[in-house]
Design a protein around this motif. Structure first.
Motif, mmCIF file in Angstrom:
data_model
loop_
_atom_site.group_PDB
_atom_site.id
_atom_site.type_symbol
_atom_site.label_atom_id
_atom_site.label_comp_id
_atom_site.label_asym_id
_atom_site.label_seq_id
_atom_site.Cartn_x
_atom_site.Cartn_y
_atom_site.Cartn_z
ATOM 1 N N ARG A 49 38.965 49.384 25.994
ATOM 2 C CA ARG A 49 39.265 47.969 25.730
ATOM 3 C C ARG A 49 38.899 47.113 26.943
ATOM 4 N NH1 ARG A 49 39.090 43.535 24.069
ATOM 5 N NH2 ARG A 49 40.861 42.271 23.496
ATOM 6 N N LEU A 50 39.182 47.613 28.140
ATOM 7 C CA LEU A 50 38.827 46.892 29.359
ATOM 8 C C LEU A 50 37.313 46.723 29.457
ATOM 9 C CD1 LEU A 50 39.531 45.583 32.072
ATOM 10 C CD2 LEU A 50 39.546 47.894 33.063
ATOM 11 N N ALA A 51 36.577 47.792 29.198
ATOM 12 C CA ALA A 51 35.110 47.722 29.251
ATOM 13 C C ALA A 51 34.575 46.714 28.239
ATOM 14 C CB ALA A 51 34.508 49.108 29.000
ATOM 15 N N ASP A 52 35.150 46.703 27.032
ATOM 16 C CA ASP A 52 34.726 45.743 26.010
ATOM 17 C C ASP A 52 34.997 44.305 26.454
ATOM 18 O OD1 ASP A 52 33.926 47.832 24.384
ATOM 19 O OD2 ASP A 52 35.709 47.737 23.086
ATOM 20 N N ALA A 53 36.172 44.073 27.016
ATOM 21 C CA ALA A 53 36.541 42.727 27.460
ATOM 22 C C ALA A 53 35.655 42.260 28.608
ATOM 23 C CB ALA A 53 38.013 42.687 27.872
ATOM 24 N N LEU A 54 35.352 43.150 29.534
ATOM 25 C CA LEU A 54 34.471 42.795 30.651
ATOM 26 C C LEU A 54 33.050 42.521 30.162
ATOM 27 C CD1 LEU A 54 35.720 45.241 33.412
ATOM 28 C CD2 LEU A 54 35.949 42.736 33.394
ATOM 29 N N ALA A 55 32.587 43.321 29.218
ATOM 30 C CA ALA A 55 31.250 43.096 28.666
ATOM 31 C C ALA A 55 31.182 41.745 27.952
ATOM 32 C CB ALA A 55 30.873 44.225 27.711
ATOM 33 N N PHE A 58 42.692 30.746 28.559
ATOM 34 C CA PHE A 58 41.970 31.699 29.413
ATOM 35 C C PHE A 58 42.315 33.148 29.086
ATOM 36 C CE2 PHE A 58 42.956 28.058 32.408
ATOM 37 C CZ PHE A 58 41.717 27.468 32.315
ATOM 38 N N TRP A 59 43.390 33.377 28.327
ATOM 39 C CA TRP A 59 43.987 34.703 28.160
ATOM 40 C C TRP A 59 43.304 35.543 27.094
ATOM 41 C CZ3 TRP A 59 48.315 36.091 24.494
ATOM 42 C CH2 TRP A 59 48.821 37.372 24.754
ATOM 43 N N VAL A 60 43.051 36.811 27.459
ATOM 44 C CA VAL A 60 42.618 37.841 26.514
ATOM 45 C C VAL A 60 43.596 39.000 26.699
ATOM 46 C CG1 VAL A 60 40.772 39.433 25.863
ATOM 47 C CG2 VAL A 60 40.199 37.141 26.714
ATOM 48 N N GLU A 61 44.272 39.362 25.620
ATOM 49 C CA GLU A 61 45.267 40.435 25.721
ATOM 50 C C GLU A 61 44.557 41.773 25.882
ATOM 51 O OE1 GLU A 61 49.194 42.236 23.446
ATOM 52 O OE2 GLU A 61 48.076 40.576 22.537
ATOM 53 N N VAL A 62 44.725 42.357 27.060
ATOM 54 C CA VAL A 62 44.102 43.639 27.391
ATOM 55 C C VAL A 62 45.041 44.422 28.298
ATOM 56 C CG1 VAL A 62 42.175 44.786 28.569
ATOM 57 C CG2 VAL A 62 41.754 42.716 27.258
ATOM 58 N N ASP A 63 45.252 45.673 27.958
ATOM 59 C CA ASP A 63 45.964 46.588 28.845
ATOM 60 C C ASP A 63 44.879 47.280 29.671
ATOM 61 O OD1 ASP A 63 47.333 48.641 30.108
ATOM 62 O OD2 ASP A 63 48.497 49.182 28.328
ATOM 63 N N ILE A 64 44.841 46.999 30.969
ATOM 64 C CA ILE A 64 43.750 47.530 31.799
ATOM 65 C C ILE A 64 43.802 49.053 31.925
ATOM 66 C CG2 ILE A 64 43.456 45.377 33.063
ATOM 67 C CD1 ILE A 64 44.830 46.771 35.458
ATOM 68 N N ARG A 65 44.876 49.672 31.456
ATOM 69 C CA ARG A 65 44.939 51.142 31.440
ATOM 70 C C ARG A 65 44.122 51.722 30.298
ATOM 71 N NH1 ARG A 65 51.322 51.400 31.408
ATOM 72 N NH2 ARG A 65 50.788 49.860 29.820
ATOM 73 N N ASN A 66 43.721 50.874 29.350
ATOM 74 C CA ASN A 66 42.887 51.292 28.224
ATOM 75 C C ASN A 66 41.422 51.025 28.619
ATOM 76 O OD1 ASN A 66 41.314 51.322 25.857
ATOM 77 N ND2 ASN A 66 43.070 50.793 24.597
ATOM 78 N N ALA A 67 40.769 52.057 29.111
ATOM 79 C CA ALA A 67 39.419 51.910 29.674
ATOM 80 C C ALA A 67 38.413 51.349 28.677
ATOM 81 C CB ALA A 67 38.928 53.248 30.222
ATOM 82 N N VAL A 112 38.620 33.922 32.876
ATOM 83 C CA VAL A 112 39.093 34.827 31.832
ATOM 84 C C VAL A 112 40.236 35.627 32.442
ATOM 85 C CG1 VAL A 112 38.536 36.732 30.280
ATOM 86 C CG2 VAL A 112 36.813 34.985 30.771
ATOM 87 N N ASN A 113 41.410 35.545 31.820
ATOM 88 C CA ASN A 113 42.595 36.265 32.272
ATOM 89 C C ASN A 113 42.788 37.493 31.389
ATOM 90 O OD1 ASN A 113 45.168 37.179 32.923
ATOM 91 N ND2 ASN A 113 46.215 35.487 31.930
ATOM 92 N N LEU A 114 42.602 38.672 31.960
ATOM 93 C CA LEU A 114 42.845 39.915 31.223
ATOM 94 C C LEU A 114 44.226 40.425 31.598
ATOM 95 C CD1 LEU A 114 39.438 41.786 31.688
ATOM 96 C CD2 LEU A 114 40.106 40.159 29.910
ATOM 97 N N ASP A 115 45.150 40.387 30.651
ATOM 98 C CA ASP A 115 46.524 40.799 30.930
ATOM 99 C C ASP A 115 47.174 41.256 29.640
ATOM 100 O OD1 ASP A 115 49.276 40.975 31.849
ATOM 101 O OD2 ASP A 115 48.730 39.591 33.458
ATOM 102 N N ILE A 116 48.122 42.154 29.756
ATOM 103 C CA ILE A 116 48.871 42.628 28.598
ATOM 104 C C ILE A 116 49.928 41.595 28.185
ATOM 105 C CG2 ILE A 116 50.625 43.907 29.897
ATOM 106 C CD1 ILE A 116 50.282 46.134 27.752
#
Length: 84
Positions: free
Chosen positions: A70-76, A59-68, A44-48
């Motif tokens: 959204r990041l938590a949701d994507a990791l979950a 593999f890509w999920v659009e996520v800005d890792i500065r958005n805590a 799983v690629n988390l990247d803006i």
């Protein structure tokens, strides 16, 4: 090292593990995704930004890792064994 120990301890095949790569659309991430995917890992690629290679879009999920949140949701949702 804990992730490596987990792989050894469970004896599971690599395809049974999920690896999240933050920033996987950059130069290093692109190459890391290719190596891990070639070895059978679930990626799983988390990247803006979208991946440079069209083959990596799956593999890509659009996520800005500065958005805590959204990041938590994507990791979950990914439920990874390893985060890079």
């Amino acid at each position: 090292m804990a992730a490596c120990d987990e792989f050894r301890r469970t004896g599971a095949s690599v395809s049974q593990h999920t690896i999240v790569i933050t920033g996987g659309s950059g130069f290093i991430g692109t190459n890391l995704i290719q190596v891990l995917a070639d070895k059978g890992h679930s990626i799983v690629n988390l990247d803006i930004r979208a991946p440079k290679l069209s083959a990596h879009r799956k593999f890509w999920v659009e996520v800005d890792i500065r958005n805590a949140d959204r990041l938590a949701d994507a990791l979950a949702a990914a439920n990874p064994h390893v985060v890079v």
